[in-house]
Design a protein around this motif. Structure first.
Motif, PDB file in Angstrom:
ATOM      1  N   GLU A  77       3.907  -1.153   7.686  1.00 21.50           N
ATOM      2  CA  GLU A  77       2.869  -0.178   7.377  1.00 21.50           C
ATOM      3  C   GLU A  77       3.491   1.206   7.206  1.00 21.50           C
ATOM      4  O   GLU A  77       4.293   1.648   8.025  1.00 21.50           O
ATOM      5  N   SER A 131      -5.084   1.285   2.178  1.00 16.26           N
ATOM      6  CA  SER A 131      -6.321   1.551   2.918  1.00 16.26           C
ATOM      7  C   SER A 131      -6.468   3.039   3.177  1.00 16.26           C
ATOM      8  O   SER A 131      -5.497   3.709   3.547  1.00 16.26           O
ATOM      9  N   THR A 132      -7.679   3.537   2.989  1.00 14.15           N
ATOM     10  CA  THR A 132      -7.969   4.932   3.311  1.00 14.15           C
ATOM     11  C   THR A 132      -8.845   4.989   4.554  1.00 14.15           C
ATOM     12  O   THR A 132      -9.751   4.177   4.721  1.00 14.15           O
ATOM     13  N   LYS A 192       0.210  -1.082   3.412  1.00 10.62           N
ATOM     14  CA  LYS A 192       0.740  -2.229   4.132  1.00 10.62           C
ATOM     15  C   LYS A 192       1.428  -3.154   3.145  1.00 10.62           C
ATOM     16  O   LYS A 192       0.806  -3.653   2.202  1.00 10.62           O
ATOM     17  N   SER A 222     -11.993   2.778   2.522  1.00 11.96           N
ATOM     18  CA  SER A 222     -11.884   1.702   1.533  1.00 11.96           C
ATOM     19  C   SER A 222     -10.500   1.082   1.583  1.00 11.96           C
ATOM     20  O   SER A 222      -9.553   1.664   2.114  1.00 11.96           O
ATOM     21  N   SER A 223     -10.393  -0.116   1.016  1.00 11.35           N
ATOM     22  CA  SER A 223      -9.087  -0.770   0.924  1.00 11.35           C
ATOM     23  C   SER A 223      -9.048  -1.658  -0.312  1.00 11.35           C
ATOM     24  O   SER A 223     -10.070  -2.219  -0.726  1.00 11.35           O
ATOM     25  N   ALA A 279      -3.841   7.840   3.502  1.00  6.23           N
ATOM     26  CA  ALA A 279      -3.901   6.390   3.324  1.00  6.23           C
ATOM     27  C   ALA A 279      -2.746   5.731   4.051  1.00  6.23           C
ATOM     28  O   ALA A 279      -1.753   6.382   4.412  1.00  6.23           O
ATOM     29  N   THR A 336      -1.617  -3.931   0.573  1.00  5.02           N
ATOM     30  CA  THR A 336      -2.954  -3.383   0.804  1.00  5.02           C
ATOM     31  C   THR A 336      -2.858  -1.877   1.015  1.00  5.02           C
ATOM     32  O   THR A 336      -2.084  -1.411   1.854  1.00  5.02           O
ATOM     33  N   SER A 362      -6.491  -4.745  -2.083  1.00  8.16           N
ATOM     34  CA  SER A 362      -5.354  -5.652  -1.927  1.00  8.16           C
ATOM     35  C   SER A 362      -4.949  -6.182  -3.290  1.00  8.16           C
ATOM     36  O   SER A 362      -5.804  -6.521  -4.121  1.00  8.16           O
TER      37      SER A 362
END
Length: 402
Positions: A139, A190-191, A133, A213-214, A130, A188, A216
Motif C-alpha cells: 500500500e 482508494s480515496t 494498493k 471511492s475505490s 488516496a 486498487t 480496481s
C-alpha cells in the motif's frame, strides 16, 4: 446608448447561460461601475426570476468584488473549462428551495455573516488524497509521497506525476506471456473521506475518483475486454478501442462502452446506482434489463431493484464535482449534506426532524465548510453548528420548515 444597453443584456444573458468567454465576462463587469447598469441588472433579474418565484427579492451585489474574486480564482485554479473556473467563485449564486424562496446572494454580506450559533471551528475542504494498493498487497499513501516512479508491475511502470495523478505506462501487450497473469492481479486506488484523485489506466483511459471511492483494475488489460470495478463515484473518459470493450462493474449494474465520457455514482448510502452519459454511448445491464443511453441521459437503479429507469438531465449537474464544484439542482438537503460529509470528512447530525428543503446552486468545493453552510442558511428555516469534525443541522428559531 440603446446599442450599449443591448450589448449589456446580451452579455448578461450569455453569463447566465454559462456561455461567456473570459473577455466577455470582463466586458460585462466593466458595466457594473455605472449605477444605471446596476439598476438595469436588478430589473432584468427581477423580470427573469419573479415569474418563477413570486415575491422574491433581489439584493445588491458588490460587482467589483465579485469580478476580483473570479479573476483571482482563475489564476489559482487549473481546470480545462473556463466556466469551471469562473462559476465557483461567482457571488451571484441562486438558491431555490421548495417553499419558494429565491436569494441573489451578496458576497460581501455572506463574508461578514457568521453562522447563527457560536462557531469556534471551521473545516477545510478535501484535496488530492488516496491510497494505491498493488497486486502484491503493498500500500502506497499518495498524498505527501514524492513524485516519480512508484513501482514496476508486470512490465507496467506506475508513476505519480507532478500535477498529482497516477499514471500507468503499459509496455506489454496482450500477446505477452505474463499479461494473462497480470489481468488477474488487480491494483486498487482508494480515496478516503475528504479525498479525490485522478488516474490514467494502462489503456490511457482517464478516471477521476471522488471522495470515499475505490476502483480496481489490472496493471495490464488483456483478452477481449477491459474490466474494472467501482465503489463510490468516478468520472470516466474511456480510450477508444472497438476490439476491446470497456466494462465497469458498479453495484449490481454493469456499464459497457467502447469509448465515451460518463459518470457513475454508486455509493451504498445513496441507495441507488446512477450512470450519466456526457458523450458517446453506453449500455447499462442489470440482470434481464438493459438500457442504451444517449448523451444527456441518466440511468438509475435503486438498491434491490431489477429495473433500470431513464431520465434526461443537465450533465454538468452530476459531473462538475471533478471540476471543483458543488452543483445542486433541486437536490434534497439530506443528499446535499451527504456530499458535504464525504468532501469535508465530517459527521452530520440532525437535531430533530430532517428539514424538507431542496437546494439549487453552485459553489466551489475549495471553500471552507462555513461558506457552504452560510449559503444554505440563506434559504431560511435552517441553522448549522460546526463542531469538531461534526456539523449539527437544526431548525432555525422562528423557521417555518419541518
Amino acid at each position: 446608448m440603446s446599442q450599449t444597453n443591448e450589448q449589456f443584456e446580451t452579455l448578461l444573458s450569455k453569463y447566465l447561460d454559462k456561455s461567456c468567454s473570459l473577455d466577455e465576462v470582463k466586458e460585462l463587469f466593466s458595466y457594473m461601475g455605472v449605477p444605471e447598469y446596476q439598476e438595469r441588472l436588478e430589473v432584468i433579474m427581477d423580470k427573469q426570476y419573479k415569474t418563477l418565484v413570486p415575491g422574491a427579492e433581489i439584493h445588491d451585489v458588490d460587482w467589483e468584488e465579485m469580478f476580483g474574486s473570479i479573476v483571482n480564482d482563475r489564476k489559482k485554479t487549473k481546470v480545462k473549462s473556463l466556466w469551471s473556473t469562473i462559476l465557483p467563485i461567482a457571488a451571484a449564486i441562486i438558491v431555490v428551495v421548495s417553499v419558494g424562496i429565491l436569494i441573489w446572494a451578496n458576497q460581501q454580506q455572506k463574508e461578514q455573516k457568521s453562522l447563527t450559533a457560536s462557531v469556534k471551528k471551521d473545516i477545510a475542504p478535501g484535496g488530492n488524497k488516496a491510497i494505491l494498493k498493488l497486486a502484491d498487497g503493498t500500500e502506497i499513501v499518495l498524498d505527501g509521497h514524492d513524485t516519480g516512479v512508484l513501482a514496476n508491475e508486470n512490465g507496467t511502470k506506475i508513476s505519480k506525476t507532478a500535477d498529482g495523478m497516477i499514471l500507468y505506462d503499459a509496455t506489454k501487450t496482450a500477446g505477452d506471456e505474463t499479461s494473462a497473469m497480470a489481468q488477474n492481479h488487480l491494483n486498487t486506488l482508494s480515496t478516503p473521506s475528504g479525498g479525490q484523485y485522478m488516474l490514467i489506466l494502462p489503456d490511457k483511459t482517464k478516471v477521476w475518483l471522488n471522495a470515499e471511492s475505490s476502483i480496481s483494475y489490472p496493471s495490464v488489460f488483456t483478452g477481449n475486454e477491459r474490466n474494472v470495478s467501482l465503489v463510490g463515484e468516478a468520472y470516466f473518459e474511456v480510450a477508444k478501442d472497438k476490439q476491446h470493450p470497456f466494462k465497469v462493474k458498479a453495484g449490481a449494474a454493469e456499464v459497457n462502452v467502447l469509448g465515451t465520457h460518463f459518470n457513475i455514482m454508486s455509493y451504498a448510502e445513496e441507495g441507488q446506482t446512477q450512470v450519466s452519459l456526457a458523450e458517446g454511448s453506453v449500455r447499462v445491464d442489470l440482470g434481464n434489463d438493459s438500457k442504451v443511453l444517449r448523451p444527456g441521459q441518466q440511468a438509475s437503479i435503486k438498491a434491490g431493484s431489477s429495473h433500470i429507469s431513464l431520465r434526461n438531465l443537465d450533465i454538468d449537474d452530476v459531473t462538475d464535482w471533478k471540476n471543483g464544484l458543488f452543483q445542486f439542482d433541486n437536490t434534497p438537503l439530506d443528499q446535499v449534506m451527504r456530499q458535504i460529509k464525504r468532501w469535508y470528512s465530517v459527521d452530520v447530525v440532525y437535531q430533530g426532524a430532517k428539514p424538507d428543503l431542496y437546494i439549487t446552486g453552485m459553489i466551489s468545493r475549495s471553500n471552507n465548510v462555513s461558506k457552504i453552510l452560510a449559503l444554505i442558511e440563506e434559504t431560511g428555516g435552517i441553522d448549522f453548528v460546526i463542531g469538531d469534525k461534526q456539523i449539527i443541522v437544526k431548525k432555525a428559531k422562528g423557521g417555518n420548515h419541518d
